[in-house]
Structure formats: C-alpha cells, structure tokens
Design a protein around this motif. Structure first.
Motif, PDB file in Angstrom:
ATOM      1  N   ALA A   1       0.804  -1.224   0.000  1.00 50.77           N
ATOM      2  CA  ALA A   1       0.000   0.000   0.000  1.00 50.77           C
ATOM      3  C   ALA A   1       0.841   1.279   0.000  1.00 50.77           C
ATOM      4  O   ALA A   1       0.559   2.185  -0.788  1.00 50.77           O
ATOM      5  N   PRO A   2       1.896   1.408   0.835  1.00 48.25           N
ATOM      6  CA  PRO A   2       2.687   2.641   0.793  1.00 48.25           C
ATOM      7  C   PRO A   2       3.378   2.852  -0.561  1.00 48.25           C
ATOM      8  O   PRO A   2       3.429   3.971  -1.063  1.00 48.25           O
ATOM      9  N   LEU A   3       3.875   1.786  -1.159  1.00 49.57           N
ATOM     10  CA  LEU A   3       4.526   1.895  -2.461  1.00 49.57           C
ATOM     11  C   LEU A   3       3.520   2.320  -3.530  1.00 49.57           C
ATOM     12  O   LEU A   3       3.787   3.219  -4.327  1.00 49.57           O
ATOM     13  N   LEU A   4       2.348   1.709  -3.524  1.00 43.76           N
ATOM     14  CA  LEU A   4       1.330   2.066  -4.504  1.00 43.76           C
ATOM     15  C   LEU A   4       0.843   3.493  -4.302  1.00 43.76           C
ATOM     16  O   LEU A   4       0.565   4.205  -5.272  1.00 43.76           O
ATOM     17  N   ALA A   5       0.766   3.946  -3.045  1.00 44.02           N
ATOM     18  CA  ALA A   5       0.367   5.334  -2.773  1.00 44.02           C
ATOM     19  C   ALA A   5       1.408   6.300  -3.329  1.00 44.02           C
ATOM     20  O   ALA A   5       1.058   7.335  -3.904  1.00 44.02           O
ATOM     21  N   ASP A   6       2.696   5.965  -3.188  1.00 42.89           N
ATOM     22  CA  ASP A   6       3.752   6.811  -3.744  1.00 42.89           C
ATOM     23  C   ASP A   6       3.679   6.848  -5.262  1.00 42.89           C
ATOM     24  O   ASP A   6       3.834   7.898  -5.881  1.00 42.89           O
ATOM     25  N   PHE A   7       3.452   5.698  -5.892  1.00 42.28           N
ATOM     26  CA  PHE A   7       3.332   5.664  -7.351  1.00 42.28           C
ATOM     27  C   PHE A   7       2.169   6.529  -7.816  1.00 42.28           C
ATOM     28  O   PHE A   7       2.258   7.227  -8.818  1.00 42.28           O
ATOM     29  N   LYS A   8       1.067   6.483  -7.070  1.00 44.27           N
ATOM     30  CA  LYS A   8      -0.097   7.296  -7.418  1.00 44.27           C
ATOM     31  C   LYS A   8       0.244   8.784  -7.335  1.00 44.27           C
ATOM     32  O   LYS A   8      -0.128   9.564  -8.197  1.00 44.27           O
ATOM     33  N   ARG A   9       0.968   9.166  -6.273  1.00 44.61           N
ATOM     34  CA  ARG A   9       1.365  10.576  -6.125  1.00 44.61           C
ATOM     35  C   ARG A   9       2.361  10.982  -7.206  1.00 44.61           C
ATOM     36  O   ARG A   9       2.310  12.093  -7.724  1.00 44.61           O
ATOM     37  N   LEU A  10       3.275  10.082  -7.571  1.00 44.86           N
ATOM     38  CA  LEU A  10       4.259  10.392  -8.614  1.00 44.86           C
ATOM     39  C   LEU A  10       3.607  10.518  -9.992  1.00 44.86           C
ATOM     40  O   LEU A  10       4.149  11.182 -10.878  1.00 44.86           O
ATOM     41  N   ALA A  11       2.478   9.870 -10.187  1.00 44.63           N
ATOM     42  CA  ALA A  11       1.802   9.887 -11.484  1.00 44.63           C
ATOM     43  C   ALA A  11       0.986  11.156 -11.714  1.00 44.63           C
ATOM     44  O   ALA A  11       0.506  11.388 -12.819  1.00 44.63           O
ATOM     45  N   ARG A  12       0.825  11.988 -10.697  1.00 47.15           N
ATOM     46  CA  ARG A  12       0.046  13.216 -10.856  1.00 47.15           C
ATOM     47  C   ARG A  12       0.728  14.141 -11.851  1.00 47.15           C
ATOM     48  O   ARG A  12       1.945  14.227 -11.895  1.00 47.15           O
ATOM     49  N   PRO A  13      -0.053  14.847 -12.679  1.00 50.03           N
ATOM     50  CA  PRO A  13       0.556  15.795 -13.633  1.00 50.03           C
ATOM     51  C   PRO A  13       1.347  16.864 -12.881  1.00 50.03           C
ATOM     52  O   PRO A  13       0.860  17.422 -11.897  1.00 50.03           O
ATOM     53  N   GLN A  14       2.540  17.129 -13.327  1.00 45.33           N
ATOM     54  CA  GLN A  14       3.410  18.123 -12.692  1.00 45.33           C
ATOM     55  C   GLN A  14       4.001  19.048 -13.760  1.00 45.33           C
ATOM     56  O   GLN A  14       4.107  18.680 -14.919  1.00 45.33           O
ATOM     57  N   PHE A  15       4.393  20.234 -13.340  1.00 46.33           N
ATOM     58  CA  PHE A  15       5.032  21.219 -14.204  1.00 46.33           C
ATOM     59  C   PHE A  15       4.165  21.564 -15.417  1.00 46.33           C
ATOM     60  O   PHE A  15       4.654  21.754 -16.518  1.00 46.33           O
ATOM     61  N   THR A  16       2.846  21.638 -15.191  1.00 42.00           N
ATOM     62  CA  THR A  16       1.945  22.059 -16.252  1.00 42.00           C
ATOM     63  C   THR A  16       1.787  23.572 -16.192  1.00 42.00           C
ATOM     64  O   THR A  16       1.927  24.186 -15.128  1.00 42.00           O
ATOM     65  N   ARG A  17       1.492  24.173 -17.326  1.00 44.34           N
ATOM     66  CA  ARG A  17       1.286  25.630 -17.383  1.00 44.34           C
ATOM     67  C   ARG A  17      -0.038  25.974 -16.722  1.00 44.34           C
ATOM     68  O   ARG A  17      -1.036  25.278 -16.901  1.00 44.34           O
ATOM     69  N   THR A  18      -0.043  27.054 -15.945  1.00 37.54           N
ATOM     70  CA  THR A  18      -1.249  27.443 -15.233  1.00 37.54           C
ATOM     71  C   THR A  18      -1.370  28.962 -15.187  1.00 37.54           C
ATOM     72  O   THR A  18      -0.386  29.676 -15.280  1.00 37.54           O
ATOM     73  N   THR A  19      -2.591  29.431 -15.060  1.00 36.36           N
ATOM     74  CA  THR A  19      -2.849  30.858 -14.893  1.00 36.36           C
ATOM     75  C   THR A  19      -3.003  31.148 -13.399  1.00 36.36           C
ATOM     76  O   THR A  19      -3.185  30.226 -12.595  1.00 36.36           O
ATOM     77  N   ALA A  20      -2.981  32.411 -13.050  1.00 38.70           N
ATOM     78  CA  ALA A  20      -3.163  32.784 -11.646  1.00 38.70           C
ATOM     79  C   ALA A  20      -4.545  32.349 -11.158  1.00 38.70           C
ATOM     80  O   ALA A  20      -4.687  31.834 -10.049  1.00 38.70           O
ATOM     81  N   ALA A  21      -5.569  32.523 -12.004  1.00 38.30           N
ATOM     82  CA  ALA A  21      -6.931  32.153 -11.609  1.00 38.30           C
ATOM     83  C   ALA A  21      -7.050  30.651 -11.370  1.00 38.30           C
ATOM     84  O   ALA A  21      -7.650  30.223 -10.381  1.00 38.30           O
ATOM     85  N   SER A  22      -6.477  29.840 -12.260  1.00 35.98           N
ATOM     86  CA  SER A  22      -6.581  28.396 -12.057  1.00 35.98           C
ATOM     87  C   SER A  22      -5.718  27.937 -10.888  1.00 35.98           C
ATOM     88  O   SER A  22      -6.056  26.972 -10.209  1.00 35.98           O
ATOM     89  N   ALA A  23      -4.632  28.641 -10.616  1.00 37.92           N
ATOM     90  CA  ALA A  23      -3.808  28.307  -9.441  1.00 37.92           C
ATOM     91  C   ALA A  23      -4.588  28.597  -8.165  1.00 37.92           C
ATOM     92  O   ALA A  23      -4.591  27.783  -7.238  1.00 37.92           O
ATOM     93  N   HIS A  24      -5.294  29.736  -8.124  1.00 39.18           N
ATOM     94  CA  HIS A  24      -6.112  30.054  -6.947  1.00 39.18           C
ATOM     95  C   HIS A  24      -7.223  29.026  -6.792  1.00 39.18           C
ATOM     96  O   HIS A  24      -7.507  28.584  -5.679  1.00 39.18           O
ATOM     97  N   ALA A  25      -7.838  28.620  -7.893  1.00 42.29           N
ATOM     98  CA  ALA A  25      -8.888  27.599  -7.841  1.00 42.29           C
ATOM     99  C   ALA A  25      -8.289  26.239  -7.481  1.00 42.29           C
ATOM    100  O   ALA A  25      -8.933  25.431  -6.826  1.00 42.29           O
ATOM    101  N   GLY A  26      -7.044  25.993  -7.877  1.00 47.03           N
ATOM    102  CA  GLY A  26      -6.390  24.715  -7.631  1.00 47.03           C
ATOM    103  C   GLY A  26      -5.958  24.494  -6.206  1.00 47.03           C
ATOM    104  O   GLY A  26      -5.473  23.421  -5.876  1.00 47.03           O
ATOM    105  N   ARG A  27      -6.130  25.492  -5.373  1.00 46.78           N
ATOM    106  CA  ARG A  27      -5.734  25.294  -3.983  1.00 46.78           C
ATOM    107  C   ARG A  27      -6.634  24.288  -3.291  1.00 46.78           C
ATOM    108  O   ARG A  27      -6.394  23.923  -2.157  1.00 46.78           O
TER     109      ARG A  27
END
Length: 140
Positions: free
Chosen positions: A37-63
């Motif tokens: 379970a801990p390994l699979l949880a880490d893989f799930k977190r690592l699979a999240r989209p990262q370093f995507t382009r964002t606007t200030a409005a979507s960043a505020h909404a993304g909180r």
C-alpha cells in the motif's frame, strides 16, 4: 523506518525509457516483501501531472488540492534550475505548476529575471498564498 514503511523505486536509464516508449520493453511487476500500500500510494502521487502551465486564476482555484493534503506550488514560466529541481524532488507531497507567462507570474507575485520571489505556495489546508524567495517566506 518500520519495514512496512520502506519504499524502493526502480528507475530505468534514459535509453531504456526510450525503448519502453517505443514498445521495445515490457513493464515489470514490482513486488514488496511487506505491505504494498505505501509503495502504490507513492506511485499514485508520482503519477500526478506536474510542471503544467497554469494561470493565476486556475492556481487560486487549484488550492483545493492543498485542502486535500497536498501543497500547491507555482513557479515562474522559466524557473531557476535549482528551484525546479527542489520542486521536482518534493513532488510526492505537492503539486507543481509553471506560470503560463510573465503576466500570470506577476499576478501571483513571482519575480522574473533573477528577482527575489521564486515560488508561490499554498500549504495544505491553508487558503493564504505564501511567497518563497531567497530570503525566506512572505505572506502573499
């Protein structure tokens, strides 16, 4: 750490990743001696989209992801190498975005071209934006 909390990651060298992407390698089964379970949880977190382009409005909404236990950090459109590397290393615990352009970076309070403000961050469970720079943390 307890044996059930230990994690091991298998990372393929760059040339093998290229073969895998081209269909030349088969995926491998990763097995743990203890709870998976801990390994699979880490893989799930690592699979999240990262370093995507964002606007200030979507960043505020993304909180909302910050409210769900993950920090949200937004970097300038072209972050300093050290800043990008630090964010990359912490991606298990936070989502990382890049301001879409200089204007959006300014709307978030980020500095461009060597300024002092290197990252805009929402900590988990907090609505207040924090600005991180070379000298520490300032409320946004």
């Amino acid at each position: 750490a307890a044996p059930t909390e230990c994690r091991h990651f298998a990372v393929a060298p760059a040339h093998e990743r290229e073969l895998f992407a081209a269909g030349g390698l088969e995926p491998i089964l990763v097995r743990g001696r203890h709870s998976e379970a801990p390994l699979l949880a880490d893989f799930k977190r690592l699979a999240r989209p990262q370093f995507t382009r964002t606007t200030a409005a979507s960043a505020h909404a993304g909180r909302t992801c910050a409210a769900a236990g993950r920090a949200l950090v937004v970097l300038p459109p072209v972050p300093a190498r050290e800043v990008a590397l630090a964010a990359h290393r912490a991606r298990l615990w936070m989502d990382v975005g890049l301001a879409e352009d200089i204007s959006e970076a300014g709307d978030l309070g980020l500095s461009i071209d060597g300024g002092d403000t290197l990252a805009a961050v929402w900590q988990p469970g907090e609505e207040e934006l924090q600005l991180f720079g070379g000298g520490g943390v300032e409320p946004g």
